[in-house]
Design a protein around this motif. Structure first.
Motif, mmCIF file in Angstrom:
data_model
loop_
_atom_site.group_PDB
_atom_site.id
_atom_site.type_symbol
_atom_site.label_atom_id
_atom_site.label_comp_id
_atom_site.label_asym_id
_atom_site.label_seq_id
_atom_site.Cartn_x
_atom_site.Cartn_y
_atom_site.Cartn_z
ATOM 1 N N SER A 115 0.833 -1.196 0.000
ATOM 2 C CA SER A 115 0.000 0.000 0.000
ATOM 3 C C SER A 115 0.873 1.252 0.000
ATOM 4 N N CYS B 12 -9.148 -10.366 -6.543
ATOM 5 C CA CYS B 12 -8.739 -9.841 -5.239
ATOM 6 C C CYS B 12 -7.228 -9.877 -5.077
ATOM 7 N N LYS C 290 -15.601 -13.478 -1.386
ATOM 8 C CA LYS C 290 -15.420 -12.683 -2.603
ATOM 9 C C LYS C 290 -16.113 -13.335 -3.797
ATOM 10 N N GLU D 96 -10.767 -6.048 -5.556
ATOM 11 C CA GLU D 96 -10.662 -5.459 -4.219
ATOM 12 C C GLU D 96 -9.303 -5.797 -3.624
ATOM 13 N N TYR D 97 -8.799 -4.885 -2.810
ATOM 14 C CA TYR D 97 -7.554 -5.059 -2.055
ATOM 15 C C TYR D 97 -7.976 -5.234 -0.607
ATOM 16 N N LEU D 98 -7.873 -6.458 -0.105
ATOM 17 C CA LEU D 98 -8.444 -6.814 1.188
ATOM 18 C C LEU D 98 -7.395 -7.426 2.098
ATOM 19 N N ARG E 12 -11.002 -6.354 5.600
ATOM 20 C CA ARG E 12 -10.993 -4.900 5.565
ATOM 21 C C ARG E 12 -10.323 -4.405 4.285
ATOM 22 N N THR E 13 -10.836 -3.332 3.723
ATOM 23 C CA THR E 13 -10.252 -2.764 2.505
ATOM 24 C C THR E 13 -8.930 -2.081 2.844
ATOM 25 N N TRP F 223 -5.018 1.639 -1.626
ATOM 26 C CA TRP F 223 -3.994 1.369 -2.645
ATOM 27 C C TRP F 223 -2.759 2.237 -2.424
#
Length: 242
Positions: free
Chosen positions: A149, A190, A224, A231-233, A238-239, A242
Protein backbone atom coordinates in the motif's frame (compact mmCIF):
# COMPACT_ATOMS: atom_id res chain seq x y z
CA UNK A 1 -11.48 -37.21 3.24
CA UNK A 2 -13.83 -35.44 0.80
CA UNK A 3 -17.11 -34.08 2.08
CA UNK A 4 -19.82 -36.46 0.82
CA UNK A 5 -22.73 -35.10 2.82
CA UNK A 6 -23.92 -32.73 0.07
CA UNK A 7 -25.06 -33.18 -3.51
CA UNK A 8 -23.37 -29.91 -4.44
CA UNK A 9 -20.47 -30.55 -6.84
CA UNK A 10 -17.11 -30.24 -5.14
CA UNK A 11 -15.30 -27.03 -6.02
CA UNK A 12 -11.61 -26.84 -6.91
CA UNK A 13 -8.92 -24.26 -6.31
CA UNK A 14 -5.71 -24.05 -8.32
CA UNK A 15 -3.24 -22.85 -5.70
CA UNK A 16 0.13 -21.70 -6.99
CA UNK A 17 2.92 -21.97 -4.43
CA UNK A 18 1.57 -24.39 -1.82
CA UNK A 19 4.59 -26.30 -0.56
CA UNK A 20 5.05 -24.41 2.72
CA UNK A 21 4.14 -21.34 4.73
CA UNK A 22 1.00 -19.44 3.78
CA UNK A 23 0.35 -21.48 0.65
CA UNK A 24 0.48 -24.79 2.48
CA UNK A 25 -1.80 -23.41 5.19
CA UNK A 26 -4.27 -22.25 2.54
CA UNK A 27 -4.28 -25.70 0.95
CA UNK A 28 -4.97 -27.29 4.33
CA UNK A 29 -7.82 -24.88 5.03
CA UNK A 30 -9.51 -25.46 1.68
CA UNK A 31 -9.19 -29.22 2.11
CA UNK A 32 -10.82 -29.00 5.54
CA UNK A 33 -13.70 -27.14 3.92
CA UNK A 34 -14.23 -30.02 1.47
CA UNK A 35 -12.67 -28.37 -1.58
CA UNK A 36 -10.45 -30.12 -4.09
CA UNK A 37 -7.00 -28.57 -4.33
CA UNK A 38 -4.48 -28.60 -7.15
CA UNK A 39 -1.35 -27.21 -5.52
CA UNK A 40 2.03 -26.48 -7.04
CA UNK A 41 5.54 -27.01 -5.71
CA UNK A 42 8.83 -26.10 -7.31
CA UNK A 43 10.86 -28.75 -9.09
CA UNK A 44 13.56 -30.12 -6.85
CA UNK A 45 11.58 -29.38 -3.69
CA UNK A 46 11.56 -33.04 -2.71
CA UNK A 47 9.03 -34.12 -0.10
CA UNK A 48 7.14 -31.05 1.12
CA UNK A 49 4.44 -30.26 3.65
CA UNK A 50 1.99 -30.44 0.77
CA UNK A 51 2.98 -34.06 0.21
CA UNK A 52 2.20 -34.71 3.88
CA UNK A 53 -1.29 -33.29 3.30
CA UNK A 54 -1.75 -35.53 0.31
CA UNK A 55 -1.35 -38.58 2.54
CA UNK A 56 -4.52 -37.52 4.38
CA UNK A 57 -6.48 -36.13 1.42
CA UNK A 58 -5.52 -38.48 -1.41
CA UNK A 59 -8.76 -37.98 -3.34
CA UNK A 60 -8.88 -34.20 -2.87
CA UNK A 61 -5.31 -33.06 -3.45
CA UNK A 62 -3.24 -33.10 -6.63
CA UNK A 63 0.33 -31.85 -6.76
CA UNK A 64 1.81 -30.18 -9.84
CA UNK A 65 5.33 -28.91 -10.51
CA UNK A 66 5.85 -25.21 -11.23
CA UNK A 67 8.58 -22.66 -10.71
CA UNK A 68 6.71 -19.46 -11.58
CA UNK A 69 9.94 -17.84 -12.78
CA UNK A 70 10.36 -20.48 -15.52
CA UNK A 71 8.02 -19.71 -18.44
CA UNK A 72 8.54 -23.14 -20.00
CA UNK A 73 7.19 -24.81 -16.85
CA UNK A 74 4.22 -22.44 -16.83
CA UNK A 75 3.41 -23.30 -20.45
CA UNK A 76 3.69 -27.00 -19.66
CA UNK A 77 1.32 -26.64 -16.69
CA UNK A 78 -1.15 -24.77 -18.86
CA UNK A 79 -1.09 -27.59 -21.39
CA UNK A 80 -1.71 -30.19 -18.67
CA UNK A 81 -4.65 -28.22 -17.25
CA UNK A 82 -6.09 -26.79 -20.46
CA UNK A 83 -9.21 -28.98 -20.42
CA UNK A 84 -10.15 -28.10 -16.82
CA UNK A 85 -12.07 -25.25 -15.19
CA UNK A 86 -11.26 -24.10 -11.67
CA UNK A 87 -13.48 -22.16 -9.29
CA UNK A 88 -10.54 -20.19 -7.89
CA UNK A 89 -7.03 -19.45 -9.13
CA UNK A 90 -4.86 -18.07 -6.35
CA UNK A 91 -1.20 -17.18 -6.77
CA UNK A 92 0.81 -17.26 -3.57
CA UNK A 93 4.31 -16.00 -4.24
CA UNK A 94 6.73 -13.74 -2.49
CA UNK A 95 10.28 -13.46 -1.31
CA UNK A 96 12.61 -10.81 0.07
CA UNK A 97 16.03 -9.61 -0.99
CA UNK A 98 19.03 -10.92 0.98
CA UNK A 99 19.20 -7.75 3.10
CA UNK A 100 15.70 -6.27 3.46
CA UNK A 101 17.12 -3.36 5.47
CA UNK A 102 18.90 -1.91 2.44
CA UNK A 103 17.55 1.32 1.01
CA UNK A 104 16.59 1.34 -2.63
CA UNK A 105 19.84 3.14 -3.47
CA UNK A 106 21.91 0.39 -1.86
CA UNK A 107 20.27 -2.59 -3.57
CA UNK A 108 22.16 -4.28 -6.39
CA UNK A 109 20.65 -4.37 -9.85
CA UNK A 110 20.58 -8.18 -9.70
CA UNK A 111 18.68 -8.26 -6.41
CA UNK A 112 16.24 -5.66 -7.73
CA UNK A 113 15.63 -7.59 -10.94
CA UNK A 114 15.35 -10.98 -9.23
CA UNK A 115 12.83 -9.76 -6.68
CA UNK A 116 10.72 -7.83 -9.18
CA UNK A 117 10.55 -10.91 -11.42
CA UNK A 118 9.55 -13.19 -8.53
CA UNK A 119 7.09 -10.91 -6.73
CA UNK A 120 5.49 -8.94 -9.58
CA UNK A 121 6.17 -10.18 -13.10
CA UNK A 122 5.91 -13.93 -12.56
CA UNK A 123 2.61 -13.92 -10.60
CA UNK A 124 1.04 -11.87 -13.39
CA UNK A 125 2.41 -14.23 -16.03
CA UNK A 126 0.72 -17.06 -14.15
CA UNK A 127 -2.59 -15.20 -14.10
CA UNK A 128 -2.39 -14.19 -17.76
CA UNK A 129 -1.50 -17.75 -18.81
CA UNK A 130 -3.93 -19.69 -16.61
CA UNK A 131 -6.96 -17.36 -16.59
CA UNK A 132 -8.56 -19.47 -19.32
CA UNK A 133 -8.54 -22.39 -16.88
CA UNK A 134 -10.81 -20.48 -14.47
CA UNK A 135 -14.59 -20.63 -14.75
CA UNK A 136 -16.09 -17.40 -16.18
CA UNK A 137 -17.39 -16.34 -12.76
CA UNK A 138 -14.52 -17.94 -10.87
CA UNK A 139 -12.27 -15.86 -8.62
CA UNK A 140 -8.69 -14.92 -9.44
CA UNK A 141 -6.57 -13.76 -6.53
CA UNK A 142 -2.97 -13.06 -5.63
CA UNK A 143 -1.10 -12.80 -2.35
CA UNK A 144 0.18 -9.28 -1.97
CA UNK A 145 1.01 -7.52 1.29
CA UNK A 146 -0.14 -4.58 3.33
CA UNK A 147 3.35 -3.24 2.63
CA UNK A 148 2.31 -2.86 -1.00
CA UNK A 149 0.00 0.00 0.00
CA UNK A 150 1.46 3.34 -1.09
CA UNK A 151 -1.02 5.29 1.06
CA UNK A 152 -0.08 3.36 4.21
CA UNK A 153 3.68 3.65 3.80
CA UNK A 154 4.61 6.05 6.60
CA UNK A 155 7.66 4.20 7.97
CA UNK A 156 9.65 3.10 4.94
CA UNK A 157 11.68 -0.06 5.61
CA UNK A 158 11.79 -3.19 3.41
CA UNK A 159 11.87 -0.79 0.50
CA UNK A 160 12.42 -3.22 -2.36
CA UNK A 161 9.84 -5.68 -1.05
CA UNK A 162 7.31 -2.86 -0.70
CA UNK A 163 8.05 -1.73 -4.23
CA UNK A 164 7.55 -5.18 -5.75
CA UNK A 165 4.21 -5.63 -4.01
CA UNK A 166 3.08 -2.15 -5.04
CA UNK A 167 4.01 -3.09 -8.61
CA UNK A 168 2.02 -6.31 -8.31
CA UNK A 169 -0.99 -4.32 -7.10
CA UNK A 170 -0.70 -1.94 -10.06
CA UNK A 171 -0.43 -4.81 -12.53
CA UNK A 172 -3.55 -6.39 -11.02
CA UNK A 173 -5.42 -3.10 -11.45
CA UNK A 174 -4.40 -3.04 -15.11
CA UNK A 175 -5.52 -6.65 -15.50
CA UNK A 176 -8.84 -5.85 -13.83
CA UNK A 177 -9.40 -2.88 -16.14
CA UNK A 178 -8.82 -5.07 -19.19
CA UNK A 179 -11.14 -7.78 -17.86
CA UNK A 180 -13.88 -5.25 -17.23
CA UNK A 181 -13.54 -3.52 -20.59
CA UNK A 182 -12.87 -6.39 -22.94
CA UNK A 183 -13.37 -9.81 -21.49
CA UNK A 184 -15.24 -10.57 -18.30
CA UNK A 185 -16.68 -7.69 -16.24
CA UNK A 186 -18.31 -10.16 -13.82
CA UNK A 187 -15.00 -11.72 -12.77
CA UNK A 188 -14.23 -11.48 -9.01
CA UNK A 189 -10.63 -10.39 -8.48
CA UNK A 190 -8.74 -9.84 -5.24
CA UNK A 191 -5.37 -8.75 -3.94
CA UNK A 192 -4.87 -10.16 -0.44
CA UNK A 193 -2.84 -8.84 2.48
CA UNK A 194 -2.30 -11.66 5.00
CA UNK A 195 -0.84 -9.49 7.75
CA UNK A 196 2.61 -9.85 9.25
CA UNK A 197 2.81 -13.62 9.78
CA UNK A 198 5.43 -15.82 11.41
CA UNK A 199 6.86 -17.64 8.38
CA UNK A 200 10.30 -17.95 6.83
CA UNK A 201 9.58 -14.66 5.07
CA UNK A 202 7.82 -12.88 7.94
CA UNK A 203 10.35 -13.95 10.55
CA UNK A 204 9.95 -14.90 14.23
CA UNK A 205 9.00 -11.40 15.39
CA UNK A 206 5.86 -11.22 13.24
CA UNK A 207 2.61 -10.26 14.94
CA UNK A 208 0.42 -13.14 13.71
CA UNK A 209 0.66 -16.90 13.61
CA UNK A 210 -0.40 -18.73 10.48
CA UNK A 211 -3.49 -19.97 12.32
CA UNK A 212 -4.45 -16.41 13.19
CA UNK A 213 -4.19 -15.28 9.56
CA UNK A 214 -4.96 -17.97 7.03
CA UNK A 215 -8.35 -19.36 8.15
CA UNK A 216 -9.72 -15.81 8.13
CA UNK A 217 -8.04 -15.03 4.82
CA UNK A 218 -9.62 -18.11 3.22
CA UNK A 219 -13.03 -17.05 4.55
CA UNK A 220 -12.57 -13.59 3.00
CA UNK A 221 -11.52 -15.15 -0.30
CA UNK A 222 -14.60 -17.38 -0.33
CA UNK A 223 -16.85 -14.43 0.47
CA UNK A 224 -15.42 -12.68 -2.60
CA UNK A 225 -17.01 -15.34 -4.82
CA UNK A 226 -19.83 -13.81 -6.84
CA UNK A 227 -18.69 -10.22 -6.19
CA UNK A 228 -17.38 -8.79 -9.48
CA UNK A 229 -14.41 -6.48 -9.72
CA UNK A 230 -11.09 -6.03 -7.96
CA UNK A 231 -10.66 -5.46 -4.22
CA UNK A 232 -7.55 -5.06 -2.05
CA UNK A 233 -8.44 -6.81 1.19
CA UNK A 234 -6.66 -7.88 4.34
CA UNK A 235 -7.10 -11.19 6.12
CA UNK A 236 -10.04 -9.82 8.11
CA UNK A 237 -11.87 -8.55 5.03
CA UNK A 238 -10.99 -4.90 5.56
CA UNK A 239 -10.25 -2.76 2.51
CA UNK A 240 -6.58 -1.78 2.21
CA UNK A 241 -5.90 1.64 0.60
CA UNK A 242 -3.99 1.37 -2.65
Amino acid sequence: MPNTTSNTPTKTILLIGASRGLGHAMAAEFLKKGWNVVGTVRDGSGHTLLHDLQAHYQNQLEIEILDICKPDQLCALHQRLSDRKFDILFVNAGTANPDPNQTIGEISTKDFTDLMITNALSPMRVIETLKACVAPIGTIGVMSSGQGSIANNETGLRELYRGTKAALNMFMRSFAAREAANANPSRPLCVMAPGWVKTDLGGPDARLTINESIPSLVTVLLEKNGKPGLEYLDYLGRTVPW
